[in-house]
Structure formats: structure tokens, C-alpha cells
Scaffold this motif. Structure first.
Motif, PDB file in Angstrom:
ATOM      1  N   SER A  25      -5.795  -3.965  -5.538  1.00  0.00           N
ATOM      2  CA  SER A  25      -6.196  -5.342  -5.827  1.00  0.00           C
ATOM      3  C   SER A  25      -7.530  -5.683  -5.163  1.00  0.00           C
ATOM      4  CB  SER A  25      -5.096  -6.330  -5.438  1.00  0.00           C
ATOM      5  OG  SER A  25      -4.772  -6.217  -4.080  1.00  0.00           O
ATOM      6  N   GLN A  26      -7.961  -4.844  -4.226  1.00  0.00           N
ATOM      7  CA  GLN A  26      -9.306  -5.043  -3.665  1.00  0.00           C
ATOM      8  C   GLN A  26     -10.342  -5.013  -4.791  1.00  0.00           C
ATOM      9  OE1 GLN A  26      -9.846  -5.821  -0.480  1.00  0.00           O
ATOM     10  NE2 GLN A  26     -12.060  -5.950  -0.747  1.00  0.00           N
ATOM     11  N   ASN A  71      -2.819 -13.457   4.789  1.00  0.00           N
ATOM     12  CA  ASN A  71      -3.450 -12.517   5.706  1.00  0.00           C
ATOM     13  C   ASN A  71      -4.713 -13.199   6.226  1.00  0.00           C
ATOM     14  OD1 ASN A  71      -4.629 -10.379   7.004  1.00  0.00           O
ATOM     15  ND2 ASN A  71      -4.788  -9.048   5.206  1.00  0.00           N
ATOM     16  N   ASP A 120      -4.662 -14.684  -4.665  1.00  0.00           N
ATOM     17  CA  ASP A 120      -4.458 -13.301  -4.218  1.00  0.00           C
ATOM     18  C   ASP A 120      -3.077 -13.251  -3.559  1.00  0.00           C
ATOM     19  OD1 ASP A 120      -4.972 -10.718  -3.529  1.00  0.00           O
ATOM     20  OD2 ASP A 120      -6.493 -11.158  -2.007  1.00  0.00           O
ATOM     21  N   TYR A 151       1.601 -10.262  -0.756  1.00  0.00           N
ATOM     22  CA  TYR A 151       2.769 -10.242   0.154  1.00  0.00           C
ATOM     23  C   TYR A 151       3.967 -11.014  -0.374  1.00  0.00           C
ATOM     24  CZ  TYR A 151      -0.875  -8.500   3.123  1.00  0.00           C
ATOM     25  OH  TYR A 151      -1.906  -7.738   3.609  1.00  0.00           O
ATOM     26  N   THR A 200      -0.354  -6.401  -6.119  1.00  0.00           N
ATOM     27  CA  THR A 200      -0.549  -4.971  -5.857  1.00  0.00           C
ATOM     28  C   THR A 200       0.776  -4.262  -5.633  1.00  0.00           C
ATOM     29  OG1 THR A 200      -1.675  -3.466  -4.329  1.00  0.00           O
ATOM     30  CG2 THR A 200      -0.794  -5.449  -3.361  1.00  0.00           C
ATOM     31  N   SER A 260       0.604  -1.886  -3.437  1.00  0.00           N
ATOM     32  CA  SER A 260       0.291  -1.281  -2.132  1.00  0.00           C
ATOM     33  C   SER A 260       1.340  -1.591  -1.070  1.00  0.00           C
ATOM     34  CB  SER A 260      -1.063  -1.781  -1.619  1.00  0.00           C
ATOM     35  OG  SER A 260      -2.103  -1.195  -2.349  1.00  0.00           O
ATOM     36  N   ARG A 288      -3.246   3.300  -4.795  1.00  0.00           N
ATOM     37  CA  ARG A 288      -4.319   2.386  -5.212  1.00  0.00           C
ATOM     38  C   ARG A 288      -4.028   1.751  -6.564  1.00  0.00           C
ATOM     39  NH1 ARG A 288      -5.158   0.439  -2.107  1.00  0.00           N
ATOM     40  NH2 ARG A 288      -7.191  -0.439  -2.574  1.00  0.00           N
TER      41      ARG A 288
HETATM   42  C1  PLP Z   1      -4.901 -10.615   0.984  1.00  0.00           C
HETATM   43  C2  PLP Z   1      -5.161  -9.222   0.530  1.00  0.00           C
HETATM   44  N1  PLP Z   1      -5.755  -9.033  -0.652  1.00  0.00           N
HETATM   45  C3  PLP Z   1      -6.008  -7.804  -1.122  1.00  0.00           C
HETATM   46  C4  PLP Z   1      -5.668  -6.676  -0.389  1.00  0.00           C
HETATM   47  C5  PLP Z   1      -6.019  -5.327  -0.949  1.00  0.00           C
HETATM   48  O1  PLP Z   1      -4.898  -4.578  -1.257  1.00  0.00           O
HETATM   49  P1  PLP Z   1      -4.928  -3.296  -2.205  1.00  0.00           P
HETATM   50  O2  PLP Z   1      -6.360  -3.027  -2.591  1.00  0.00           O
HETATM   51  O3  PLP Z   1      -4.350  -2.193  -1.406  1.00  0.00           O
HETATM   52  O4  PLP Z   1      -4.109  -3.652  -3.400  1.00  0.00           O
HETATM   53  C6  PLP Z   1      -5.047  -6.817   0.854  1.00  0.00           C
HETATM   54  C7  PLP Z   1      -4.711  -5.648   1.669  1.00  0.00           C
HETATM   55  O5  PLP Z   1      -4.310  -5.688   2.789  1.00  0.00           O
HETATM   56  C8  PLP Z   1      -4.782  -8.129   1.325  1.00  0.00           C
HETATM   57  O6  PLP Z   1      -4.194  -8.354   2.505  1.00  0.00           O
END
Ligand code: PLP
Length: 384
Positions: free
Chosen positions: A93-94, A160, A188, A191, A218, A220, A228
Motif C-alpha cells: 500500500s506504500q 500509525n 489509509d 490496521y 494491505t 502486509s 508486497r
Molecule cells: C499507515 C501505513 N500506511 C501504509 C503502510 C505501508 O504498508 P505496505 O506497503 O507494507 O502495504 C504502512 C506500513 O507500516 C502504514 O503503517
């Protein structure tokens, strides 16, 4: 030889502090409370991972249709009717943060962010030239009506780093503020499923009636970050543009990784997997909270998070302490943590705040790791 001339944005690139800390976190014997790492013993059995020969060919930029349909069905279970055609599979999701940044932000574009914000979102937005408009969720409409930023970025469920959760009313206010003022609502939500107590989790984007929005999440944190695989859902006006940007960026997300996620979720029902994760992380959160009380109760204040992977602490000090200055001593003593400063969009140099992750480290290491950290923080506070 003529000097190379970088694009203006290259001057705005800042190293991600988290990636630098992660490189020391991997040293043998290091106790890491720094990254948002899921517990490695929750990862699927490697023997169960398989893919098909056809997955080795180029694939669709939108992502595999089976995975898009799976995501749509999953969101439907959460009470949100979206079509698989609105879903774009991402390389983590980054990548969604990067695509949205590319689509909307140039030098001076205003982006509304909460008082603390995911540092790697700030890293991307700043690279594209964002100016930040801070908002307090309880007066979000005032802030947005005044500045009418291009984007409002929110991480409303177990944020986060703060682990804050927006109430239903706060969510409705955010949706209203964006729609009324023509700002993109960018939600976003990585969690959302890691929830240890009942609380409001309805996606804000599902509360909109008109206006433009992007929602992303995500696999992840619920399956494995090394695969990814993330995804976004967006309003119809944005999909063609985001798809073209995705195409230009990496053609498509790894087909092998998409197949692995799908096979993992066929082998192990997601609902059962999530139940186990919640059970495990809740116990870890409680054990971490206990160790914190033992070592930090006289040094800092914190709220026990009702979900997610982080504790966010503020030192009990009259002075603002730059927690980055304490990282060197912490690493020397064999522990890593995440200083608070990079989570503030206002660029403050001393916040007295820091983030501790409880999912990655072993429960057996909590006491010792926090004891060592407390010695370092206490010494600094006495010297201030
Ligand atoms: C708020 C938030 N957005 C996006 C991400 C990115 O996650 P990923 O690229 O692993 O899906 C994270 C990863 O810690 C996150 O905490």
C-alpha cells in the motif's frame, strides 16, 4: 565533466528513518521495538506456498481478477458494497501513497494531515512538494473550509503512530469536510483488522455520497509484508488516472506474489487467520503494557492501544526532548525504538514522543528491552 542536474524533487528526498533503523534492528541479539513488523511466527508455512507457470507471464495492471474479486467480497462482508472493477492491486500500500502523491501533489500543494502522521506518507508527500495543513479531527471542517487543501490524508483506525481511532461522529465529520470543500479524501487503513477491543472501524470512504476518495489497505499486516501486496479502491473519476500511473510505475504487481496471497487465503480462511492474530497480538499488547508499567510509569504517559501494533509514549518532562538523540545509546545497549520527530509534519525538532512496536519482538524480551530503554531515557531526563 559537467555536473549532473537532479530534478527539483530530488532535493526534497529524505532518507526514511525507519528503513535506517530497521537495518540495525536486524543485527543478531538486537531487541527491536522500532518497525511495524508483524510477528514472524504468524507467517504462513513456506511449504504451502505455490504458484502456477502462467503466473510467470506479464499480467494485467489492475491486478489479478481473482484477487480483486476477493477484496471486493471482503469489503462487502465489512458492509461496504464496492465493485471489483474499482479495485487496483498495489505493490504494497506504500505504492498507493506514491500514486496519489504523483496524481495530486506538486510544489506548494496543500495536504491536510493529523497532528501525528505515518512518517513514510510524509516522506512521499514532501518529495512531491506538499505543504501541510494540520487538522484536529474535532474541528476538521473549520480547518478544511479555511484552506481547502487538495488532499486530506487520514489513517483513522489504530493510527500509525498514535493508535488513535476516530469515533463514528469524527468519521462523519471528515467525510463531510472533504465533500463540502472539494478535497480528496485519502484513507489509509492497514490496521483495521487488528482490533483487540470493540471500536468504530467503518471506512470513512464508505460514508461519502459524492466527492472523490481513495481507500487503501494491505495484506502486509494480516498475511506477510514481504509479499508486497496491497490494494486501493477509489471513486470512479480517479480509477483511470491511477491505473495509468500504476502502469507507468511498474506495469503490474508481481503475479507470483498475488497468487501466493490467494493460495494462502484458500488454505487458511481469512476470518480464522484474523481471529488467531487478534488473540496473539492482544496477549502481546497486554504483556507489553505490563512491562511498560514496570519500567516507564514514572517516566512517560501512554494510552493502551485498542488495536494496531504500536504504543505511543510522551515523556513526563517540562522540556521538549529530542528523542532522536537517544537512539544511538539505545542501539549501543542492544534495543531499537522509533523516535517521535519524523511523525510530525510541522518539522519539530524535539517532541518528547516516541513509538514502540510490540508485535515484532519476543514477549520474553519485553522486560529486558524496556528496562534498558528506561535507563537511557531517565538519564537524559535527569540531565535536562
Ligand atoms: C499507515 C501505513 N500506511 C501504509 C503502510 C505501508 O504498508 P505496505 O506497503 O507494507 O502495504 C504502512 C506500513 O507500516 C502504514 O503503517
Amino acid at each position: 565533466m559537467s555536473a549532473l542536474k537532479f530534478a527539483g524533487r530530488a532535493e526534497r528526498i529524505k532518507a526514511s528513518p525507519i528503513r535506517e533503523i530497521l537495518s540495525v534492528s536486524n543485527r543478531p541479539g538486537m531487541i527491536s521495538f522500532a518497525g511495524g513488523l508483524p510477528a514472524a511466527d504468524t507467517f504462513p508455512e513456506v511449504d504451502a506456498l505455490s504458484f502456477e507457470k502462467g503466473d510467470l507471464q506479464y499480467g494485467p495492471s489492475e491486478g489479478e481478477s481473482y484477487l480483486r474479486e476477493y477484496v471486493a467480497a471482503d469489503l462487502k462482508k465489512a458492509g461496504w458494497q464496492v465493485s471489483a472493477d474499482q479495485i487496483l492491486i498495489l505493490t504494497g500500500s506504500q505504492q498507493g501513497i506514491d500514486l496519489v502523491g504523483k496524481l495530486f501533489i506538486e510544489k506548494g500543494t496543500e495536504v491536510a494531515v493529523a497532528s501525528t502522521t505515518y512518517l513514510a506518507a510524509l516522506q512521499v508527500f514532501s518529495l512531491y512538494g506538499a505543504d501541510y495543513v494540520p487538522f484536529d479531527v474535532d474541528s476538521v471542517n473549520d480547518a478544511i473550509a479555511q484552506t481547502k487543501p487538495a488532499i486530506l490524508y487520514a489513517n483513522p483506525t489504530f493510527q500509525n503512530p498514535s493508535s488513535e481511532v476516530y469515533t463514528l461522529q469524527q468519521r462523519q465529520s471528515v467525510a463531510y469536510a472533504c465533500e463540502e470543500n472539494g478535497s480528496l479524501l485519502f484513507e489509509d487503513d492497514p490496521y483495521r483488522e487488528l482490533c483487540y477491543e470493540p471500536c468504530e472501524r467503518q471506512p470513512i470512504c464508505s460514508m461519502t455520497s459524492h466527492g472523490s476518495w481513495v481507500y487503501q489497505s494491505t495484506f502486509s499486516k494480516t498475511v506477510a509484508p514481504g509479499l508486497r501486496i496491497g490494494y486501493l479502491v477509489c471513486s470512479a473519476d480517479l480509477y483511470p488516472k491511477l491505473l495509468m500511473l500504476k502502469q507507468a510505475s511498474d506495469l503490474h504487481t508481481s503475479r507470483v506474489a498475488q497468487r501466493l496471497v490467494m493460495n494462502i487465503l484458500h488454505n487458511e480462511d481469512l476470518a480464522i487467520r484474523l481471529e488467531k492474530l487478534r488473540h496473539k497480538y492482544k496477549a502481546k499488547r497486554d504483556a507489553f503494557d505490563q512491562s511498560l508499567h514496570k519500567h516507564f510509569s514514572h517516566l512517560a504517559a501512554w494510552n493502551k492501544p485498542s488495536g494496531g501494533l504500536f504504543f505511543w509514549l510522551t515523556l513526563n518532562s517540562d522540556k521538549n526532548i529530542d528523542t532522536r538523540q537517544l537512539l544511538g545509546a539505545a542501539v549501543e545497549s542492544g534495543v531499537t525504538f522509533m523516535p517521535g520527530e519524523p511523525f510530525f509534519a510541522d518539522g519539530r525538532t524535539a517532541s518528547s514522543c516516541f513509538r514502540l512496536n510490540f508485535s515484532g519482538a519476543s514477549t520474553d524480551d519485553y522486560d529486558e528491552g524496556l528496562r534498558r530503554l528506561a535507563v537511557i531515557f531517565e538519564k537524559q531526563m535527569l540531565e535536562c
